[in-house]
Design a protein around this motif. Structure first.
Motif, PDB file in Angstrom:
ATOM      1  N   ASP A   1       0.824  -1.205   0.000  1.00  0.00           N
ATOM      2  CA  ASP A   1       0.000   0.000   0.000  1.00  0.00           C
ATOM      3  C   ASP A   1       0.859   1.257   0.000  1.00  0.00           C
ATOM      4  OD1 ASP A   1      -2.343  -1.479   2.307  1.00  0.00           O
ATOM      5  OD2 ASP A   1      -2.285  -1.553   0.107  1.00  0.00           O
ATOM      6  N   LEU A   2       0.396   2.258  -0.698  1.00  0.00           N
ATOM      7  CA  LEU A   2       1.005   3.572  -0.579  1.00  0.00           C
ATOM      8  C   LEU A   2       0.484   4.236   0.680  1.00  0.00           C
ATOM      9  CD1 LEU A   2       0.659   4.878  -4.258  1.00  0.00           C
ATOM     10  CD2 LEU A   2       2.697   3.928  -3.160  1.00  0.00           C
ATOM     11  N   THR A   3       1.356   4.986   1.336  1.00  0.00           N
ATOM     12  CA  THR A   3       0.921   5.730   2.517  1.00  0.00           C
ATOM     13  C   THR A   3       0.361   7.074   2.061  1.00  0.00           C
ATOM     14  OG1 THR A   3       3.072   6.792   2.776  1.00  0.00           O
ATOM     15  CG2 THR A   3       2.738   4.670   3.896  1.00  0.00           C
ATOM     16  N   PRO A   4      -0.424   7.722   2.892  1.00  0.00           N
ATOM     17  CA  PRO A   4      -0.886   9.072   2.554  1.00  0.00           C
ATOM     18  C   PRO A   4       0.306  10.004   2.374  1.00  0.00           C
ATOM     19  CG  PRO A   4      -2.133   8.166   4.379  1.00  0.00           C
ATOM     20  CD  PRO A   4      -0.996   7.240   4.157  1.00  0.00           C
ATOM     21  N   PRO A   5       0.166  11.038   1.570  1.00  0.00           N
ATOM     22  CA  PRO A   5       1.280  11.982   1.370  1.00  0.00           C
ATOM     23  C   PRO A   5       1.751  12.586   2.680  1.00  0.00           C
ATOM     24  CG  PRO A   5      -0.465  12.376  -0.224  1.00  0.00           C
ATOM     25  CD  PRO A   5      -1.013  11.390   0.766  1.00  0.00           C
ATOM     26  N   LYS A   6       3.064  12.724   2.820  1.00  0.00           N
ATOM     27  CA  LYS A   6       3.657  13.307   4.023  1.00  0.00           C
ATOM     28  C   LYS A   6       4.567  14.464   3.617  1.00  0.00           C
ATOM     29  CE  LYS A   6       3.793   8.859   6.462  1.00  0.00           C
ATOM     30  NZ  LYS A   6       4.667   7.827   7.108  1.00  0.00           N
ATOM     31  N   PRO A   7       4.627  15.500   4.441  1.00  0.00           N
ATOM     32  CA  PRO A   7       5.523  16.627   4.114  1.00  0.00           C
ATOM     33  C   PRO A   7       6.983  16.237   4.345  1.00  0.00           C
ATOM     34  CG  PRO A   7       4.466  16.989   6.235  1.00  0.00           C
ATOM     35  CD  PRO A   7       3.835  15.760   5.652  1.00  0.00           C
ATOM     36  N   PHE A   8       7.864  16.657   3.440  1.00  0.00           N
ATOM     37  CA  PHE A   8       9.295  16.427   3.572  1.00  0.00           C
ATOM     38  C   PHE A   8      10.007  17.771   3.556  1.00  0.00           C
ATOM     39  CE2 PHE A   8       7.997  12.253   2.181  1.00  0.00           C
ATOM     40  CZ  PHE A   8       8.877  11.386   2.821  1.00  0.00           C
ATOM     41  N   ASN A   9      11.067  17.882   4.324  1.00  0.00           N
ATOM     42  CA  ASN A   9      11.915  19.068   4.315  1.00  0.00           C
ATOM     43  C   ASN A   9      13.364  18.603   4.285  1.00  0.00           C
ATOM     44  OD1 ASN A   9      13.215  21.483   4.569  1.00  0.00           O
ATOM     45  ND2 ASN A   9      12.086  22.171   6.375  1.00  0.00           N
ATOM     46  N   LEU A  10      14.045  18.842   3.181  1.00  0.00           N
ATOM     47  CA  LEU A  10      15.421  18.383   3.032  1.00  0.00           C
ATOM     48  C   LEU A  10      16.436  19.342   3.636  1.00  0.00           C
ATOM     49  CD1 LEU A  10      15.354  16.880  -0.575  1.00  0.00           C
ATOM     50  CD2 LEU A  10      14.904  15.776   1.619  1.00  0.00           C
ATOM     51  N   MET A  11      15.956  20.415   4.276  1.00  0.00           N
ATOM     52  CA  MET A  11      16.853  21.335   4.969  1.00  0.00           C
ATOM     53  C   MET A  11      16.778  21.093   6.470  1.00  0.00           C
ATOM     54  SD  MET A  11      16.283  24.865   2.828  1.00  0.00           S
ATOM     55  CE  MET A  11      17.495  25.747   3.797  1.00  0.00           C
ATOM     56  N   PHE A  12      17.924  21.207   7.138  1.00  0.00           N
ATOM     57  CA  PHE A  12      17.979  21.020   8.591  1.00  0.00           C
ATOM     58  C   PHE A  12      17.497  22.283   9.290  1.00  0.00           C
ATOM     59  CE2 PHE A  12      20.782  17.344   7.991  1.00  0.00           C
ATOM     60  CZ  PHE A  12      20.327  16.530   9.013  1.00  0.00           C
ATOM     61  N   GLU A  13      16.465  22.105  10.097  1.00  0.00           N
ATOM     62  CA  GLU A  13      15.912  23.243  10.838  1.00  0.00           C
ATOM     63  C   GLU A  13      16.543  23.320  12.218  1.00  0.00           C
ATOM     64  OE1 GLU A  13      11.665  24.062  12.871  1.00  0.00           O
ATOM     65  OE2 GLU A  13      11.586  23.868  10.670  1.00  0.00           O
ATOM     66  N   THR A  14      16.856  24.557  12.651  1.00  0.00           N
ATOM     67  CA  THR A  14      17.379  24.764  13.998  1.00  0.00           C
ATOM     68  C   THR A  14      16.842  26.095  14.510  1.00  0.00           C
ATOM     69  OG1 THR A  14      19.398  24.817  15.352  1.00  0.00           O
ATOM     70  CG2 THR A  14      19.483  25.938  13.229  1.00  0.00           C
ATOM     71  N   LYS A  15      17.237  26.477  15.711  1.00  0.00           N
ATOM     72  CA  LYS A  15      16.800  27.755  16.281  1.00  0.00           C
ATOM     73  C   LYS A  15      18.021  28.526  16.765  1.00  0.00           C
ATOM     74  CE  LYS A  15      12.117  26.401  17.503  1.00  0.00           C
ATOM     75  NZ  LYS A  15      11.088  26.291  18.564  1.00  0.00           N
ATOM     76  N   VAL A  16      18.010  29.807  16.486  1.00  0.00           N
ATOM     77  CA  VAL A  16      19.112  30.682  16.846  1.00  0.00           C
ATOM     78  C   VAL A  16      18.639  31.660  17.908  1.00  0.00           C
ATOM     79  CG1 VAL A  16      20.769  32.392  16.017  1.00  0.00           C
ATOM     80  CG2 VAL A  16      20.139  30.477  14.546  1.00  0.00           C
ATOM     81  N   GLY A  17      19.354  31.733  19.016  1.00  0.00           N
ATOM     82  CA  GLY A  17      18.967  32.623  20.095  1.00  0.00           C
ATOM     83  C   GLY A  17      18.180  31.898  21.181  1.00  0.00           C
ATOM     84  N   ALA A  18      17.832  32.657  22.206  1.00  0.00           N
ATOM     85  CA  ALA A  18      17.186  32.067  23.377  1.00  0.00           C
ATOM     86  C   ALA A  18      15.679  31.908  23.221  1.00  0.00           C
ATOM     87  CB  ALA A  18      17.481  32.915  24.621  1.00  0.00           C
ATOM     88  N   MET A  19      15.080  32.639  22.273  1.00  0.00           N
ATOM     89  CA  MET A  19      13.634  32.573  22.119  1.00  0.00           C
ATOM     90  C   MET A  19      13.225  31.250  21.482  1.00  0.00           C
ATOM     91  SD  MET A  19      12.644  35.316  23.468  1.00  0.00           S
ATOM     92  CE  MET A  19      10.920  35.246  22.996  1.00  0.00           C
ATOM     93  N   ASP A  20      12.176  30.649  22.029  1.00  0.00           N
ATOM     94  CA  ASP A  20      11.690  29.366  21.515  1.00  0.00           C
ATOM     95  C   ASP A  20      10.378  29.588  20.769  1.00  0.00           C
ATOM     96  OD1 ASP A  20      11.424  26.723  20.964  1.00  0.00           O
ATOM     97  OD2 ASP A  20      10.730  26.134  22.962  1.00  0.00           O
ATOM     98  N   ASP A  21      10.467  30.376  19.692  1.00  0.00           N
ATOM     99  CA  ASP A  21       9.279  30.613  18.883  1.00  0.00           C
ATOM    100  C   ASP A  21       9.689  30.654  17.414  1.00  0.00           C
ATOM    101  OD1 ASP A  21      10.454  33.086  18.454  1.00  0.00           O
ATOM    102  OD2 ASP A  21       9.222  34.110  19.932  1.00  0.00           O
ATOM    103  N   SER A  22       8.730  30.924  16.559  1.00  0.00           N
ATOM    104  CA  SER A  22       8.998  30.857  15.123  1.00  0.00           C
ATOM    105  C   SER A  22      10.020  31.897  14.661  1.00  0.00           C
ATOM    106  CB  SER A  22       7.687  31.042  14.343  1.00  0.00           C
ATOM    107  OG  SER A  22       7.101  32.305  14.652  1.00  0.00           O
TER     108      SER A  22
END
Length: 363
Positions: free
Chosen positions: A23-44
């Motif tokens: 079976d094929l699975t439902p479509p899933k989002p892919f992101n080929l870039m590594f996401e990280t956070k810069v600074g002390a704030m934990d938001d977008s």
């Protein structure tokens, strides 16, 4: 029997049909870039991404370099080596495809009308460099010209290599046009035009980009250099690295280790060579076994100090690839190594031009 378009679609399992194998699975989002956070704030607002290539740092600094580098004019290349990160879905084949890798890129800036000429020049230059400097076997290298191009590319050619797991891309040469500088100029609002003083015109340069992964190149070098052959009924393993790349350039071997007159002379020669090149001293075991040890780690030359050395101040130099041995004067050893390692001469051509005292057949 062949299926028409409708039958093919009917044969593909639906993602919703959980009763079918494969079976094929439902479509899933892919992101080929590594996401990280810069600074002390934990938001977008703190989200950042590790760079997937090194090239964009060159483009953003183009204006700085063009305005501060004395005598800057086109054509001109800017090179960079550094870490890149890609969130590969299937990293595999040792270090061929990994999520963190070292990348080398050149952005070669040119006038837009000259791109085809420089594009072909860089393809030829890169191919020759892989053979003459990196020591890759020519029969393992191939060209793959892209028919389907990326949105930024005018043309793209890959140099591929026959790895043990198949033919794969090794180096890419892309004609990127002026796409990158145009985008940076548009988003920054700063002019990235180049002024040609001779023609008194301004334009955004085009660029030719040769790009290669260091890890992937290292793997290709090892695969190309590894070889086996038969010597006296035994299998010899040799790593036939180009002398430029061999970590150990030569080994100094006294014929036997319990003769001080031999070991002292060998140690003196070893010390002299070490001032210029990484050289090993090995006095343990039969000379033949010592040759094999050096073959396995890719040492191009073994220099043997024997009893004849005490008589006429000559030594034997044994070539790893051909296993030929020559005798030359002690005071010629350094110039011999310089000629091959630094000047790019081959063992055979050196022998032709310098007429060594004696050439001994293979082992």
């Amino acid at each position: 029997s062949e299926l028409d378009g409708g039958d093919i679609m009917q044969s593909i399992p639906s993602p919703d049909d959980q009763s079918r194998i494969g079976d094929l699975t439902p479509p899933k989002p892919f992101n080929l870039m590594f996401e990280t956070k810069v600074g002390a704030m934990d938001d977008s607002s703190a989200i950042a991404y590790l760079r997937p290539e090194t090239a964009q740092g060159i483009f953003t600094n183009f204006k700085n370099i063009a305005s501060t580098a004395r005598g800057f004019k086109l054509p001109c290349g800017i090179a960079q080596i550094g870490k890149a990160f890609r969130n590969e879905i299937t990293p595999r084949n040792f270090i061929f495809r990994s999520r963190e890798f070292e990348q080398m890129e050149i952005e070669y800036f040119i006038s837009p009308e000259d791109w085809e000429e420089y594009y072909q020049t860089w393809i030829n230059t890169c191919f020759d460099w892989l053979i003459s400097v990196c020591g890759l076997r020519k029969d393992l290298l191939h060209f793959e010209v892209h028919d389907k191009l990326a949105h930024y590319a005018q043309a793209c050619t890959d140099i591929t290599f026959d790895f043990p797991f198949g033919n794969q891309e090794l180096q890419g040469i892309a004609a990127r046009g002026s796409y990158d500088l145009t985008c940076h100029q548009s988003k920054s609002g700063k002019s990235l035009e180049y002024r040609d003083e001779q023609q008194n015109i301004r334009f955004i340069p085009s660029v030719i980009e040769p790009s290669i992964g260091v890890d992937r190149l290292f793997l290709a070098v090892l695969c190309s250099a590894y070889s086996t052959d038969q010597v006296d009924g035994e299998t010899r393993v040799a790593l036939k690295l180009h002398p430029n790349l061999a970590p150990v350039k030569c080994a100094v071997l006294p014929l036997i280790k319990n003769k001080p007159e031999l070991t002292e002379l060998a140690l003196s020669l070893h010390k002299k060579i070490q001032q210029r090149y990484h050289c090993q001293y090995d006095a343990t075991g039969a000379v033949g076994r010592r040759y094999r040890r050096q073959d396995e780690i890719g040492t191009p030359f073994c220099i043997t100090v024997d009893f004849q050395t005490l008589e006429d101040q000559t030594v034997t130099i044994r070539d790893r690839d051909s296993m030929l041995q020559i005798r030359i004067d002690l005071d010629q050893v350094t110039s011999f190594l310089d000629n091959i390692i630094m000047d790019g001469s081959s063992f055979e051509s050196w022998c032709q031009h310098n007429s060594p005292d004696e050439v001994v057949a293979k082992e």
